[in-house]
Design a protein around this motif. Structure first.
Motif, PDB file in Angstrom:
ATOM      1  N   LEU A   1       0.947  -1.103   0.022  1.00 16.16           N
ATOM      2  CA  LEU A   1      -0.023  -0.118   0.055  1.00 16.16           C
ATOM      3  C   LEU A   1       0.924   1.149  -0.238  1.00 16.16           C
ATOM      4  N   ASP A   2       0.805   1.948  -1.242  1.00 20.62           N
ATOM      5  CA  ASP A   2       1.551   3.014  -1.265  1.00 20.62           C
ATOM      6  C   ASP A   2       3.196   2.876  -1.355  1.00 20.62           C
ATOM      7  N   THR A   3       3.765   3.676  -2.162  1.00 24.12           N
ATOM      8  CA  THR A   3       5.399   3.271  -2.496  1.00 24.12           C
ATOM      9  C   THR A   3       6.347   4.325  -2.065  1.00 24.12           C
ATOM     10  N   GLY A   4       5.806   5.405  -1.650  1.00 28.50           N
ATOM     11  CA  GLY A   4       6.827   6.520  -1.121  1.00 28.50           C
ATOM     12  C   GLY A   4       7.422   7.405  -2.065  1.00 28.50           C
ATOM     13  N   TYR A   5       8.127   8.642  -1.810  1.00 26.17           N
ATOM     14  CA  TYR A   5       8.418   9.470  -2.440  1.00 26.17           C
ATOM     15  C   TYR A   5       9.855   8.783  -3.249  1.00 26.17           C
TER      16      TYR A   5
ATOM     17  N   PHE B   1       2.268  12.015  -5.430  1.00 23.04           N
ATOM     18  CA  PHE B   1       3.514  11.563  -5.601  1.00 23.04           C
ATOM     19  C   PHE B   1       3.935  10.190  -4.319  1.00 23.04           C
ATOM     20  N   MET B   2       3.570  10.730  -3.141  1.00 20.85           N
ATOM     21  CA  MET B   2       3.799   9.784  -2.047  1.00 20.85           C
ATOM     22  C   MET B   2       3.578   8.611  -2.300  1.00 20.85           C
ATOM     23  N   SER B   3       2.134   8.236  -2.912  1.00 21.60           N
ATOM     24  CA  SER B   3       1.639   7.203  -3.067  1.00 21.60           C
ATOM     25  C   SER B   3       2.309   6.323  -4.503  1.00 21.60           C
ATOM     26  N   VAL B   4       2.612   7.094  -5.408  1.00 19.50           N
ATOM     27  CA  VAL B   4       3.128   6.385  -6.685  1.00 19.50           C
ATOM     28  C   VAL B   4       4.657   6.588  -6.993  1.00 19.50           C
ATOM     29  N   GLY B   5       5.546   7.477  -6.127  1.00 15.81           N
ATOM     30  CA  GLY B   5       6.721   7.640  -6.555  1.00 15.81           C
ATOM     31  C   GLY B   5       7.495   6.498  -6.827  1.00 15.81           C
ATOM     32  N   ASN B   6       7.334   5.453  -6.460  1.00 14.12           N
ATOM     33  CA  ASN B   6       8.431   4.326  -6.610  1.00 14.12           C
ATOM     34  C   ASN B   6       7.536   3.113  -7.018  1.00 14.12           C
TER      35      ASN B   6
END
Lengths: 259, 291
Positions: free
Chosen positions: B57-61, B92-97
């Motif tokens: 869940l989420d991938t970080g910046y 971006f915090m969710s999809v950055g990586n």
């Protein structure tokens, strides 16, 4: 020429760029834009919004085509806020144009694009960028999609860039892609503005937007805005005719929920 | 400024749920926090894991890319089928990586409100990695139930967040009794970077007035004088329907303990009632208006 019929010069040296994003709602296929705008001054060019991540190549081709004819360098980017359909392309632009300054509210970008943290320059309402013969001026963001949203306008054309403030889809099936709002005769502006607000601006379902639409009208009067270049809607060249319908649509989700 | 202070992994449920944390100092440059807020917070991604499958869940910046990849490698073998759910696909915090993780792990699916998830995740290199388009997208609209690891019997509910600014999902995992609340309940802020990142005492110092101010100064500026009844009802449904022992937000400290969880719900419910148009007058809120 893209399938969305852009780029299009909507005012002298101000170009509408981008591509449509297809959205399905109640059995119909709507299109909305994730537009960018290229403002070409006598000294430098400024890009407003960097488009949806998927549109970068298309957008870049459009920009290259214009700037190669104008012989003016891209020096500035202005982004209205941190959502990826507005700012998702900025990293790619900086890969190609590492000297470009990116102006706007700069929250989060040092984390999203750490390699280019120094390119981001904070702007506040009233700050100006001189493009030569025209200026870009940061403006109050009346309808925000994030707390950090910022709008801007171009003087002397008095063209407002309101990000999500005038957001509405258009009818692909009626040939509205690439049209100015006033050219899209069959577009029910009230309806498409209401649907977009209900689905994409969740908070407008719960807030009586009259206080925001009044402030919007004040802002347009105060600044002397003559045209509007939204990110998701069709550009508006007759504010007096078109703006009331969009503002009425923005108020609709709240009244629908109340009924 | 150096933002990485340390990175943590917290095991929230034995070999089933992990918080992948990167700690940042608040300096007015994070849109999820008030511009005048100091202190330290973890940015949380979460790994839900079974023997034969996992969800992230989420991938970080992008800033934390190396950390996130290393943290994931320490928890997950390269062959385990991994699905990614960005809880806020526009941020971006969710999809950055997503892209880097897809290139380094056995990513078998994306969960997205939009049909072509891969179109939303790729914004760094000069050219797109079109191989991401081969990874199928499950469309998330309304409520979606899915299984972590085929045949495990561990099901999670992905739901549209009952209170949100932009397109946001919450997730409930019945097997661990954890609610993943994305950008709500983010107000657990540390004064120093050496504090515990889980709150489990009901007698903590977070007050209703602080939470109210926090909401109004972040992405909920519009709540004062709004029609909050439906919001309250929908939030209540979540807390009444699920047996929640942990609230795991996207940013900030994690709340653990049934009573503590109910306290956060009650705080939110009371604040929303106080802000309702029956008790508060709506007013135009300009940018950077801090209350």
């Amino acid at each position: 020429m893209s399938k969305s019929k852009l780029p299009r010069e909507i005012l002298n040296n101000i170009f509408w760029l981008g591509d449509c994003l297809e959205q399905r709602y109640q059995g119909k296929i709507y299109h909305s834009y994730n537009s960018s705008y290229l403002v070409v001054g006598e000294k430098s060019a400024l890009l407003v919004e960097t488009g949806h991540p998927k549109d970068f190549n298309e957008l870049h081709e459009q920009i290259k085509g214009i700037l190669s004819k104008k012989k003016i360098p891209l020096k500035y980017i202005f982004i209205t806020h941190q959502e990826t359909p507005h700012s998702g392309g900025v990293g790619r632009f900086l890969n190609i144009y590492p000297e470009v300054e990116v102006h706007g509210d700069i929250n989060d970008y040092h984390m999203a694009f750490p390699k280019y943290a120094a390119n981001f320059k904070a702007m506040e309402v009233g700050d100006r960028i001189d493009l030569g013969g025209m200026e870009f001026i940061a403006a109050e963001p009346v309808v925000r999609d994030m707390r950090t949203s910022l709008w801007g306008y171009i003087s002397p054309q008095m063209l407002l860039f309101p990000a999500d403030g005038f957001a509405y889809s258009h009818y692909h099936w009626d040939g509205h892609c690439g049209m100015i709002a006033e050219e899209a005769d069959s577009l029910d502006l009230f309806d498409v503005s209401a649907v977009f607000a209900e689905l994409a601006l969740f908070w407008t379902n719960f807030v009586d937007m009259e206080i925001y639409t009044k402030r919007m009208e004040q802002l347009v009067d105060e600044l002397g805005i003559k045209c509007i270049a939204p990110t998701h809607g069709l550009p508006i060249l007759d504010v007096g005719k078109t703006m009331p319908k969009v503002m009425e649509g923005l108020q609709a989700p709240y009244h629908k929920l109340a009924s | 400024m150096e933002m990485i202070l340390e990175n943590n992994i917290i095991e929230l449920s034995s070999n089933k749920a992990f918080s992948i944390q990167n700690i940042v100092k608040l300096d007015g440059r994070l849109s999820a926090y008030p511009p005048n807020q100091g202190g330290y917070v973890p940015l949380n991604c979460y790994l839900l894991k079974e023997e034969n499958g996992a969800f992230l869940l989420d991938t970080g910046y992008l800033y934390h890319q190396k950390n996130v990849l290393d943290q994931l490698k320490s928890l997950l073998g390269p062959d385990i089928p991994l699905s990614i759910i960005p809880l806020r696909i526009n941020e971006f915090m969710s999809v950055g990586n997503v892209k880097a993780i897809s290139q380094n792990f056995n990513v078998i699916g994306y969960y997205s409100p939009h049909p072509e998830g891969a179109d939303w995740f790729d914004f760094t290199d000069e050219e797109r990695d079109l191989s991401l388009k081969d990874i199928p997208t499950t469309i998330v609209r309304g409520m979606v139930n899915c299984e972590v690891g085929e045949g495990s019997g561990r099901h999670i509910d992905i739901m549209s967040a009952p209170i949100r600014l932009i397109n946001t999902s919450w997730i409930y995992d019945k097997s661990t009794k954890i609610l993943y609340s994305s950008d709500m309940f983010n107000y657990g802020i540390a004064e120093t970077n050496s504090e515990e990142w889980i709150i489990n005492s009901i007698d903590n110092e977070i007050s209703s007035s602080f939470i109210k101010s926090f909401l109004l100064n972040t992405r909920y500026w519009w709540l004062e004088g709004a029609k909050t009844r439906l919001l309250r009802e929908n939030i209540k449904k979540v807390f009444n329907s699920y047996d929640i022992e942990t609230i795991a937000p996207g940013y900030g400290k994690i709340f653990q303990g049934k009573d503590l969880v109910m306290k956060q719900f009650n705080f939110l419910d009371e604040i929303l009632l106080e802000l309702d148009k029956s008790n508060s007058i709506a007013q135009y809120v300009p940018r950077n208006h801090v209350r």
